[in-house]
Write an enzyme that holds these catalytic residues in place. Sequence first.
Site, PDB file in Angstrom:
ATOM      1  N   HIS A 295      -0.043  -2.697  -3.982  1.00 31.80           N
ATOM      2  CA  HIS A 295      -1.429  -2.395  -3.630  1.00 31.80           C
ATOM      3  C   HIS A 295      -1.548  -1.775  -2.236  1.00 31.80           C
ATOM      4  CE1 HIS A 295      -1.823  -5.405  -6.793  1.00 31.80           C
ATOM      5  NE2 HIS A 295      -3.086  -5.009  -6.966  1.00 31.80           N
TER       6      HIS A 295
ATOM      7  N   GLU B 286       4.092 -15.234   2.305  1.00 30.93           N
ATOM      8  CA  GLU B 286       2.936 -14.668   2.999  1.00 30.93           C
ATOM      9  C   GLU B 286       2.406 -15.577   4.098  1.00 30.93           C
ATOM     10  OE1 GLU B 286       3.382 -14.469  -0.234  1.00 30.93           O
ATOM     11  OE2 GLU B 286       3.101 -12.374  -0.829  1.00 30.93           O
TER      12      GLU B 286
ATOM     13  N   GLN C 250      -3.412  -9.415 -10.813  1.00 30.66           N
ATOM     14  CA  GLN C 250      -3.598  -9.923  -9.444  1.00 30.66           C
ATOM     15  C   GLN C 250      -5.062  -9.905  -8.982  1.00 30.66           C
ATOM     16  OE1 GLN C 250       0.531  -7.921  -8.222  1.00 30.66           O
ATOM     17  NE2 GLN C 250      -0.480  -8.759  -6.433  1.00 30.66           N
TER      18      GLN C 250
END
Length: 573
Positions: free
Chosen positions: A29, A50, A113
């Site tokens: 993305h 993350e 997602q």
Amino acid sequence: MGKINAGELLARTLVEAGVHDVFALHGGHLDSFFQGCQRNGIRLIDTRHETTAGHAAEAYARTTGRIGVCAITAGPGFTNAYTSIANAYLDSVPVLYITSSPPLREAEWNVLQGGFDQVTAAGPVTKWGHRVTNPERIPDLVALSMRKAYAGRPGPVLLDVPIDVAFLPVDERLATRATLFSVERPAPAPGLLRQALDVLRQAVRPALIVGGGTLFPSCAAEIRSLADRCGIPVFTTGKAHGMLPAGHPSNLRGSGALGVLTALGNGPDVVVLLGARQGMYTGGRGGGLIPRGAKIIQVDVDPAEIGRVLPVDVSIAAGCRETLQAFLADDGQWPDWSDWAARARDAMALTETPFAALPAKAASGRIHPFHASKAIFDAVGPDAVITSDGGECGVWASQFYRSTLPGGVLTNGYLGALGVGTGFAIGAQVAHPERRVVQVVGDGAFGFHLQELDTMVRHNLPIVTVVYNNMIWGMSQHGQEGIFGPGKGVVCTLRDTDYDRVAIAFGGYGERVGNFEQIGPAIQRSLDAGVASVVNLEIAPDVVHPLMERMVGAPENPADIVIPYYENIPALD
Ligand SMILES: Cc1ncc(C[n+]2csc(CCOP(=O)(O)OP(=O)(O)O)c2C)c(N)n1
């Protein structure tokens, strides 16, 4: 000027805003942005989780005073990062989270997602969040997000760029312009400043408690000038270590010495809370740190923080630096507080005394954490940046760690989240390649992100990790035993893992240390290894820090209702 894509425009805007480093974990993305970073000289530090990227961005901000930037992908990238966003929010640290999400034009179509609104989900743990729908708006929205992150009480913000927006071509001539800024905060009102100075000058035993509100912008120079001028004892909360140089005579370090003084009935009569919020780190309303009856002067840029737990005598809703500058501009005489300051320094020494006489080897045959902590920090010295993460090990370590860098000790904060240390160490080392970074961590806490040894090795970050390997979730087990009795620990056992060999497997250096005398030499070899390393210390599981007793019970009146880890409820007569 011509057509570029929105990801490129985002990268160029960050460069314009002075951003050099972005912590990230890949997701397609964000590819147009990552390519843009590469082309525009932004360094990308990619982690293996993350939330570590988020913690790293937080540490970067805390040790530089500049905003940290973290870029994470749609859906699971965002949910994985949530702990780090919450951590930065509760500890008031400016971090810009750039996320992506599924295409706007496919909204609500059960796509990859997606399926939930990240901006809304981030709401409770961000100061502000926005979804970019028009690529031409990127420059002004980036600048707005930075102003939001810094303004007033700092905190994280989220800018979501859906994938179709991120890949759209944009004519640079039509793009908005970024308005950047320097951090200015309000100065104190003259009347309140006068009151504060009058109360402070009448104090016999004043204490300045410095908190994280002094980091953005850094008040280190002003705190030092004030301490030099009036000799007030300075105590720091977890986020503000290093605000005074380690050996400065007014530097009383953490709250330990303050607690000793207060327990001896010789606590301060006036406390200045400077960017230090009322709450658990300033003793709540219990009176253990700030004695009952002491006058409080509270300085905070956020008026909502003033008097949150204890009533305040002088409230200054203004910037900490501006208030210190106003204190310094006043040419009135300061009392002689040197006797009091000497007593406060003696109390600091008392915090070590009860443990120093104990043998370095505990009954279990493993190393006593007090002695281990002393040996670690004797070897590391004061110039390193320290991250501390874990339960009891963090309490033992806190007696000895220090840093000459303002904000150079990074510990678990209000979220109380284990696992912060590894990301903090990465962010601090990226921000300060000239300094050594040492993380001390419980074996439990280290398990959350030990895969980041790979990140440290790949990015040439020679961080030294010292694992307090006591084979248990120590604070948990000792807490359970304190409440339910010896041997009553459940879900608290860990293995005697070779964390040192995990480091070697990731391409780093590692040593296991079973005897006290080897701690210093092993740390030195690790510092010299030139690569990320782990010193796996065999720490005694049978040593309980005395703080545990206070955390889980031991009320003054046995009839009180004990709520472990929180305030106890006094029995009604
Ligand atoms: C993410 C997270 N999970 C669980 C806890 C609850 N907790 C607090 S202290 C602790 C034990 C810490 O063990 P370790 O890191 O090994 O340090 P030690 O107390 O043994 O020194 C746990 C599980 C927490 N604070 N954060």
